[in-house]
Design an enzyme around this catalytic site. Structure first.
Site, PDB file in Angstrom:
ATOM      1  NE  ARG A  75      -4.548 -11.163  -7.992  1.00  0.00           N
ATOM      2  CZ  ARG A  75      -4.485 -10.301  -6.991  1.00  0.00           C
ATOM      3  NH1 ARG A  75      -5.598  -9.838  -6.432  1.00  0.00           N
ATOM      4  NH2 ARG A  75      -3.319  -9.881  -6.535  1.00  0.00           N
ATOM      5  CE  LYS A 116      -1.316  -7.113  -8.842  1.00  0.00           C
ATOM      6  NZ  LYS A 116      -1.807  -5.743  -8.703  1.00  0.00           N
ATOM      7  CD  GLU A 124     -10.068  -2.530  -9.118  1.00  0.00           C
ATOM      8  OE1 GLU A 124      -9.429  -2.875  -8.121  1.00  0.00           O
ATOM      9  OE2 GLU A 124     -10.097  -3.195 -10.166  1.00  0.00           O
TER      10      GLU A 124
HETATM   11  N1  PLP Z   1      -7.123  -3.636  -7.355  1.00  0.00           N
HETATM   12  C1  PLP Z   1      -6.073  -3.344  -8.137  1.00  0.00           C
HETATM   13  C2  PLP Z   1      -6.318  -2.654  -9.425  1.00  0.00           C
HETATM   14  C3  PLP Z   1      -4.777  -3.695  -7.715  1.00  0.00           C
HETATM   15  O1  PLP Z   1      -3.722  -3.407  -8.470  1.00  0.00           O
HETATM   16  C4  PLP Z   1      -4.617  -4.340  -6.481  1.00  0.00           C
HETATM   17  C5  PLP Z   1      -3.298  -4.750  -6.026  1.00  0.00           C
HETATM   18  O2  PLP Z   1      -2.903  -5.877  -6.114  1.00  0.00           O
HETATM   19  C6  PLP Z   1      -5.748  -4.611  -5.714  1.00  0.00           C
HETATM   20  C7  PLP Z   1      -6.983  -4.244  -6.176  1.00  0.00           C
HETATM   21  C8  PLP Z   1      -5.634  -5.296  -4.394  1.00  0.00           C
HETATM   22  O3  PLP Z   1      -5.431  -6.662  -4.556  1.00  0.00           O
HETATM   23  P1  PLP Z   1      -4.697  -7.512  -3.452  1.00  0.00           P
HETATM   24  O4  PLP Z   1      -5.434  -7.325  -2.201  1.00  0.00           O
HETATM   25  O5  PLP Z   1      -4.773  -8.897  -3.965  1.00  0.00           O
HETATM   26  O6  PLP Z   1      -3.296  -6.997  -3.381  1.00  0.00           O
HETATM   27  C1  COI Z   2      -0.419  -4.441  -4.872  1.00  0.00           C
HETATM   28  O1  COI Z   2      -1.075  -3.987  -3.952  1.00  0.00           O
HETATM   29  O2  COI Z   2       0.293  -5.446  -4.762  1.00  0.00           O
HETATM   30  C2  COI Z   2      -0.440  -3.836  -6.190  1.00  0.00           C
HETATM   31  O3  COI Z   2      -0.042  -4.473  -7.128  1.00  0.00           O
HETATM   32  C3  COI Z   2      -0.896  -2.458  -6.348  1.00  0.00           C
HETATM   33  C4  COI Z   2       0.099  -1.614  -7.035  1.00  0.00           C
HETATM   34  C5  COI Z   2      -0.588  -0.343  -7.356  1.00  0.00           C
HETATM   35  C6  COI Z   2       1.334  -1.389  -6.233  1.00  0.00           C
END
Ligand code: PLP
Ligand code: COI
Length: 340
Positions: free
Chosen positions: A82, A184, A220
């Site tokens: 990612r 991200k 989201e």
């Molecule tokens: N959506 C957003 C905007 C996020 O910042 C995060 C955090 O990483 C997620 C979703 C969840 O992603 P993940 O499950 O890969 O941590």
């Molecule tokens: C994560 O879950 O790793 C994120 O980056 C979300 C953040 C809002 C702490």
């Protein structure tokens, strides 16, 4: 390995400095070998790309102590991949994916004393990130970059842990169609700060963002994807090109289907259907699965039947299975658990 003297069970989601972090520099078109350093500070030119035009992206993953005392992390290869997507969209050089995973392991190994013990409720949050470090004044990509990884022990993202939270439908947008919502980028979070401060002032835990173009579909929150459970026990997760492809959400889809025998639907979710769902939750590395009890839509409350006291029964099963896999209580699918 002797652990640090930390009150693990009372940690919130906050930064504390740990012993070592990884640093690698990109110059003249190539990454250097990278080193672990004790220096937690960064010195930059005043004109660095990150400071002027926000050329930065990041990742988030966790390390866990398993029931039998191993230190592991969860699907770091997906964070590496990612981050590659984020870098490509932001005109940044990709840090090689295999080296990313190796560097994650090095950082965790070097800070093993900060990996919370099994059963403490805390985990080690790992934050890889990259930024433009050379001077740019015209709007263009920097020529030099720094990639770093630090880690910090954390507790639950939302105060109260597994207690259901209340969120509100937000009047601002998180991501435009064809924008940067699917990566991200630091800028996605900078522009959400106004909304999150306002949500907290109004007594809400998070913002629910709708699709910017039509405001009819669920996207989201600021830091997590949504999961919904229908009354007949199907997992429904919103699909959109402008939401971040959560690794937790992708993992939960497998857990639901393969471990719990549930039906799974990954599809656009209209805001006007959510009143019919039985359970709702936020999923992400930081959030794990945080149950949502109530959604406030401009004063109109949508209350899920699972209520405000505890996680709904299906969400709980998903939570127990996912965290069981992460902490080594349940056998993981091939490649999900990487031993440090
Ligand atoms: N959506 C957003 C905007 C996020 O910042 C995060 C955090 O990483 C997620 C979703 C969840 O992603 P993940 O499950 O890969 O941590
Ligand atoms: C994560 O879950 O790793 C994120 O980056 C979300 C953040 C809002 C702490």
């Amino acid at each position: 390995m002797e652990k640090k003297n930390i009150d693990w069970s009372n940690l919130g989601f906050a930064y504390q400095v740990t012993d070592k972090r990884f640093v690698s520099n990109y110059k003249n078109g190539a990454w250097d070998e990278g080193v672990l350093t004790e220096d937690a500070t960064i010195t930059l030119t005043e004109c660095a790309g990150v400071l002027q035009y926000a050329q930065t992206c990041f990742e988030g993953l966790k390390a866990y102590t398993t029931e039998d005392g191993r230190t592991v992390c969860f699907r770091p290869d997906l964070n590496a991949s990612r981050m590659k997507d984020s870098c490509e969209r932001l005109e940044m050089p990709v840090f090689p994916e295999d080296k990313f995973v190796e560097a994650v392991k090095e950082v965790v190994r070097a800070n093993e004393a900060f990996v919370p013990p099994y059963g403490s409720g805390a985990t080690l949050y790992i934050r890889p990130y990259m930024f433009g470090s050379s001077a740019v004044i015209g709007v263009k990509p920097a020529e030099e970059y720094q990639f770093r990884i630090f880690c910090t022990p954390v507790g639950p993202y939302f105060k109260g842990g597994a207690k259901p939270i209340t969120i509100r439908v937000c009047d601002y947008d998180r991501a435009a169609p064809h924008g940067t919502g699917h990566i991200k980028a630091g800028l996605n979070y900078a522009m959400s700060l106004y909304q999150i401060v306002d949500a907290h002032e109004q007594g809400f835990d998070e913002n629910m963002y709708l699709d910017a173009a039509t405001r009819t579909y669920v996207e989201e929150t600021g830091g997590a994807n949504f999961i919904f459970i229908t009354k007949d026990g199907t997992l429904v997760t919103p699909k959109s090109d402008s939401i971040l492809p959560s690794i937790t959400r992708r993992s939960l889809m497998v857990v639901a289907e393969k471990y719990l025998g549930m039906k799974v639907e990954h599809r656009p979710v209209r805001f006007d259907e959510i009143k019919d769902f039985a359970e709702c939750g936020l999923c992400g590395t930081a959030a794990v699965i945080s149950p949502v009890g109530k959604i406030n839509d401009h004063g109109n409350e949508i209350c899920f039947p699972s209520g405000m006291d505890e996680m709904g029964p299906v969400t709980k099963k998903l939570y127990d299975t996912l965290t069981g896999i992460q902490m080594g209580r349940i056998e993981a699918p091939e490649g999900w658990i990487v031993e440090i």
